[in-house]
Design a protein around this motif. Structure first.
Motif, PDB file in Angstrom:
ATOM      1  N   ALA A 182       0.813  -1.212   0.000  1.00 18.96           N
ATOM      2  CA  ALA A 182       0.000   0.000   0.000  1.00 18.96           C
ATOM      3  C   ALA A 182       0.850   1.267   0.000  1.00 18.96           C
ATOM      4  N   PHE A 183       2.119   1.150   0.394  1.00 21.19           N
ATOM      5  CA  PHE A 183       2.998   2.322   0.494  1.00 21.19           C
ATOM      6  C   PHE A 183       3.995   2.389  -0.655  1.00 21.19           C
ATOM      7  N   ARG A 184       3.736   1.637  -1.702  1.00 20.16           N
ATOM      8  CA  ARG A 184       4.598   1.633  -2.884  1.00 20.16           C
ATOM      9  C   ARG A 184       3.981   2.520  -3.952  1.00 20.16           C
ATOM     10  N   THR A 185       4.849   3.253  -4.669  1.00 18.70           N
ATOM     11  CA  THR A 185       4.385   4.068  -5.789  1.00 18.70           C
ATOM     12  C   THR A 185       5.061   3.612  -7.075  1.00 18.70           C
TER      13      THR A 185
ATOM     14  N   ARG B 118       9.457   5.332  -3.245  1.00 18.30           N
ATOM     15  CA  ARG B 118       8.680   6.392  -2.604  1.00 18.30           C
ATOM     16  C   ARG B 118       8.001   5.936  -1.309  1.00 18.30           C
ATOM     17  N   MET B 119       8.450   4.843  -0.748  1.00 15.17           N
ATOM     18  CA  MET B 119       7.826   4.301   0.460  1.00 15.17           C
ATOM     19  C   MET B 119       7.919   5.263   1.644  1.00 15.17           C
ATOM     20  N   VAL B 120       9.079   5.870   1.856  1.00 15.20           N
ATOM     21  CA  VAL B 120       9.235   6.762   3.006  1.00 15.20           C
ATOM     22  C   VAL B 120       8.347   7.991   2.854  1.00 15.20           C
TER      23      VAL B 120
ATOM     24  N   GLU C 132      -2.747  -3.057   6.031  1.00 18.20           N
ATOM     25  CA  GLU C 132      -3.317  -4.390   5.813  1.00 18.20           C
ATOM     26  C   GLU C 132      -4.096  -4.491   4.510  1.00 18.20           C
ATOM     27  N   SER C 133      -4.538  -3.352   3.971  1.00 20.27           N
ATOM     28  CA  SER C 133      -5.280  -3.363   2.710  1.00 20.27           C
ATOM     29  C   SER C 133      -4.411  -3.738   1.518  1.00 20.27           C
ATOM     30  N   LYS C 134      -3.110  -3.419   1.605  1.00 20.64           N
ATOM     31  CA  LYS C 134      -2.162  -3.618   0.499  1.00 20.64           C
ATOM     32  C   LYS C 134      -2.605  -2.883  -0.774  1.00 20.64           C
ATOM     33  N   ASP C 135      -3.389  -1.828  -0.574  1.00 19.63           N
ATOM     34  CA  ASP C 135      -4.001  -1.091  -1.681  1.00 19.63           C
ATOM     35  C   ASP C 135      -3.467   0.338  -1.710  1.00 19.63           C
ATOM     36  N   ARG C 136      -2.675   0.677  -2.730  1.00 13.76           N
ATOM     37  CA  ARG C 136      -2.086   2.017  -2.852  1.00 13.76           C
ATOM     38  C   ARG C 136      -3.141   3.118  -2.868  1.00 13.76           C
TER      39      ARG C 136
END
Length: 250
Positions: free
Chosen positions: A156-159, A195-197, A222-226
């Motif tokens: 979820a925190f990946r771009t 871009r995680m940070v 927990e959603s794993k949804d960006r």
């Protein structure tokens, strides 16, 4: 043949990120241009991380091979700084084993994110902070950050496109006011997604400003949804502060 590791600081404002790109001014490109002048031939570099456009470095680490056996680490440092532009500075140089890789031998990467939390902007901090004029409760940020500690799937925190595994470990997140108007968010981990940070910081600031409940961080994770992320923090507040190795002290 010697192998050197260099600890590099740079102002990322006027670079199109760290990694070499055709017809673009990049940090790696500038370093390799300086090395080519010193060696009179092409010299390739490896790096501990690839910072995005506008992101700064204080403890970036690169490594390269050199056929100039006569040069000591201190002499190599001086030669590099004599050939680099004003917005890059080599802080230290070490001689390292031939197999040393700054990417794969890194034990921990530490990022600092600086927020100017003040009613009015400061033109002299504009290049290095995110101006956020609304009240931030750092205790709320700490509560939200606690859900990110440890090993998780950070999809979820990946771009953008990133084919690497999204399983990552964050060992520590510290939040403090370094002075009256500066909030520092320090994120420590082994490695990070693209871009995680910045995505973490953008989410935590929304928590600190009262727009998200701290437990929402757990829900997003927990959603794993960006698409669940509220926003990403801008580039200029982020610094690759330090990379830790067994081979030397940065």
């Amino acid at each position: 043949m010697k192998r050197f590791a260099a600890v590099v600081a740079y102002d990322g404002t006027d670079f199109f990120g760290f990694q070499v790109q055709p017809d673009r001014r990049t940090v790696q490109g500038s370093l390799e241009e300086a090395l080519a002048k010193i060696h009179k031939e092409e010299v390739r570099t490896d790096a501990a991380g690839r910072t995005d456009t506008g992101v700064h470095g204080f403890g970036q680490v690169i490594a390269f091979n050199s056929g100039l056996e006569r040069l000591s680490p201190e002499t190599m440092k001086d030669a590099l700084n004599a050939n680099l532009p004003d917005d890059i500075y080599v802080r230290k140089v070490y001689e390292v084993p031939r197999e040393f890789s700054p990417r794969f031998h890194a034990k921990k990467r530490i990022y600092h994110y600086y927020i100017l939390n003040a009613p009015e902007p400061d033109l002299f901090k504009k290049r290095y902070t995110w101006w956020f004029p609304y009240e931030i409760d750092i205790e709320l940020i700490r509560k939200g950050a606690s859900f990110l500690l440890g090993e998780h799937d950070f999809a979820a925190f990946r771009t953008g496109r990133d084919d690497r595994t999204t399983i990552r470990t964050i060992t520590n997140i510290r939040v403090l006011r370094t002075r009256k108007s500066i909030v520092l968010i320090r994120v420590e981990g082994i490695s990070f997604l693209r871009r995680m940070v910045r995505n973490i910081v953008g989410t935590l600031v929304r928590v600190g400003s009262g727009n998200l409940h701290p437990e929402a961080v757990k829900t997003i994770l927990e959603s794993k949804d960006r698409s669940m992320l509220p926003s990403s923090a801008p580039a200029q507040g982020l610094v690759l502060y330090k990379v830790l190795f067994d081979e030397f002290e940065t």
